[in-house]
Design an enzyme around this catalytic site. Structure first.
Site, mmCIF file in Angstrom:
data_model
loop_
_atom_site.group_PDB
_atom_site.id
_atom_site.type_symbol
_atom_site.label_atom_id
_atom_site.label_comp_id
_atom_site.label_asym_id
_atom_site.label_seq_id
_atom_site.Cartn_x
_atom_site.Cartn_y
_atom_site.Cartn_z
ATOM 1 C CB SER A 251 0.779 -6.738 5.445
ATOM 2 O OG SER A 251 1.429 -5.539 5.820
ATOM 3 C CE LYS A 252 -2.942 -6.980 7.970
ATOM 4 N NZ LYS A 252 -2.358 -8.193 7.411
ATOM 5 N NE ARG A 253 3.533 -3.524 7.927
ATOM 6 C CZ ARG A 253 4.653 -3.230 7.278
ATOM 7 N NH1 ARG A 253 4.867 -2.001 6.850
ATOM 8 N NH2 ARG A 253 5.552 -4.156 7.064
ATOM 9 N N GLY A 255 -1.350 -0.805 1.730
ATOM 10 C CA GLY A 255 -2.461 -0.380 0.890
ATOM 11 C C GLY A 255 -3.364 -1.556 0.595
#
Length: 476
Positions: A251-253, A255
RNA sequence: GGCCCGGUCGCCUAGUGGUCUAGGGCGUCUCCCUUUCAAGGAGAAGGUCACGGGUUCGAAUCCCGUCCGGGCUACCA
């Protein structure tokens, strides 16, 4: 029977790299079976719509070279392909289940549901719907449904077992006693995923369901819906997830995860496809560089891995280098066009490609590699001084290089090489000891494309000017 | 917590009872090539196949248990 597969993103955000992997597998399956790939937009969560989603799906897949046959823009015999445009269909089907006694209206408020959940948690019980509304007399429920807000819930049997023979996991089964009365139709009139997928996959005659493993847990609900309608359950393949370095769903966390980001970072679509295909699949041979066409020929659903795979940018980048070198020089020039500043002379860029190509893994690296050809450099004295030499010795060496280059009848890299070799010989310096200050003087940095070619690319006039300036800096 | 899925070098993986002293790639390290950096070439380190029991003449491969990780557990998908 012709194969029909689909990918069904919900437009809640930009195209995610993990979705691409699943879409890719669907694409490969369709292509190698001469089947059709369908794009269906699952926009049943009206609260989470993101206007950027649709364009990013179209742009991203187009960029990657993944095409499909039916969808919202391209049409097809099974439309509409956007779920929000199919509402009457879901309503009719939900009603049919209610009429048959396989589903029921539920009038419980959000508050009651929250409270129920809280109580169950406090008592450490399973948190699930208590089937309160299942006891309402059907006639009475129908009457209330005409005026009160309600949802439609699936009537899950108290006991029994359902199972599938998953194409990647094999047999998986569930005890119905562990399944709750799932909401099928929400109070806003939209279906939940569970109703919509089943109805649409059936109506659209989808023959194989290939989707991420996060859906495996909801399979029993779907089976029950298929059963209630009297429909066949198509073969399913739940493909492993793409994980972040910590082993959790990417997921976006972790990167960059949006296709757009990788494109902006200069990754080659060929590399992304090649790399992505190999997260969760391997051919069983030692080959690993594959184009989309190679993959269509070689990928097999039976070879898909069961375990999730971690995202590894280093490996992606390595594939980038491989594909960079497989591109023709002209093609690479075209790819670079949108990446480099428009004011950079394209004929100079084109001429530089042979020397930068094998130094690149992503397109954006070209900027740093050839910036010295387009922008002035002003090296600092400490950087210029040759190894184990004084500033003055270096200055004198540069002066000799300058005049040697100035005297050249022709200014090709071969002549430049001869000249600098002669200077080093005269000086009694190692070639590298002379070339480094020359490189810094001319390009401003210690690393870059081969020196002689770089000087040729720069041209005599500018090369000499930079050398002279370096001499001044060293003298100063 | 419950249900389900998974577990081979740091990472992606080959391997489906004997040819496995577990193979390849990425990454790391060394050397060669060399005007720097790459690319290329040659090598090295790195896995008691999660662990423990079985079954078998023989198990990474079959069975059971344990542990660990993950997914789901919404009127989100």
């Amino acid at each position: 029977m012709t194969v029909r597969v689909r990918f069904a993103p919900s437009p809640t955000g930009e195209l995610h790299i993990g979705s691409v992997r699943t879409i890719l597998y669907n694409y490969l399956f369709a292509k190698q079976n001469g089947g059709a790939l369908v794009l269906r937009i699952e926009d049943t969560d009206q609260a989470r719509l993101d206007p950027r989603a649709l364009p990013s799906i179209y742009d991203g897949l187009h960029w990657l070279g993944i095409g499909w046959d039916e969808g919202p823009r391209e049409g097809g015999p099974y439309g509409p392909y956007v779920q929000s445009e199919r509402l009457p269909l879901y309503r009719e089907h939900a009603q049919r289940l209610v009429d048959q006694g396989d589903a029921y209206f539920c009038f419980c408020s959000k508050e009651r549901l929250d409270q129920l959940r809280a109580q169950q948690q406090a008592r450490k019980e399973l948190t699930r719907y208590d089937r309160f509304c299942r006891r309402i007399e059907p006639a009475l429920a129908a009457e209330r449904a005409a005026r009160d807000p309600h949802v439609v819930r699936l009537k899950v049997p108290d006991a029994g077992v359902v199972a599938i023979d998953d194409l990647v996991h094999g047999k998986v089964e569930w005890q119905l006693a562990t399944i709750e009365d799932q909401v099928l139709l929400k109070s806003d009139g939209f279906p939940t995923y569970h109703l919509a997928v089943v109805v649409d996959d059936h109506l659209m005659e989808v023959t194989h369901i290939i989707r991420g493993e996060e859906w495996l847990a909801s399979v029993p609900k779907h089976i029950l819906v298929y059963r209630a309608f009297g429909w066949d359950v198509p073969p399913m393949a739940h493909v492993p997830l793409v994980l972040g370095p910590d082993g959790k769903k990417l997921s976006k966390r972790h990167g960059a995860t949006r296709v757009t980001e990788f494109r902006e970072q200069g990754h080659l679509p060929e590399a992304l496809v090649n790399y992505l295909a190999l997260v969760g699949w391997a051919p069983g041979t030692e080959d690993e560089v594959f184009s989309l066409d190679d993959l269509i020929a070689r990928w097999r659903i039976e070879q898909v891995q069961k375990a999730g795979g971690k995202w590894d940018v280093e490996r992606l980048r390595w594939f980038g280098g491989v594909w960079m070198r497989r591109l023709s020089e002209d093609e690479l020039a075209r790819r670079l066009d949108g990446v480099l500043p428009p004011e950079w002379d394209r004929s100079v860029v084109r001429a530089a490609i042979p020397v930068i190509r094998e130094r690149m893994e992503v397109l954006t690296q070209a900027r740093d590699l050839i910036a010295f050809l387009f922008t002035d450099v002003a090296p600092e004295a400490p950087l210029l001084v040759a190894k184990k030499r004084t500033a003055e010795e270096t200055r004198a060496a540069l002066a000799r290089a300058t005049s040697a280059l100035g005297a050249l009848p022709a200014f090709g890299h071969a002549q430049v090489e001869d000249a600098l070799k002669a200077v080093a010989m005269d000086l009694g310096w190692k070639q590298g000891d002379l070339n480094m200050p020359v490189r810094v003087a001319v390009t401003g940095t210690k690393v870059g494309p081969p020196l002689y070619e770089s000087i040729e690319l720069l041209g005599r006039e500018r090369a000499l000017a930079r050398l002279e300036r370096a001499e001044t800096v060293l003298a100063g």
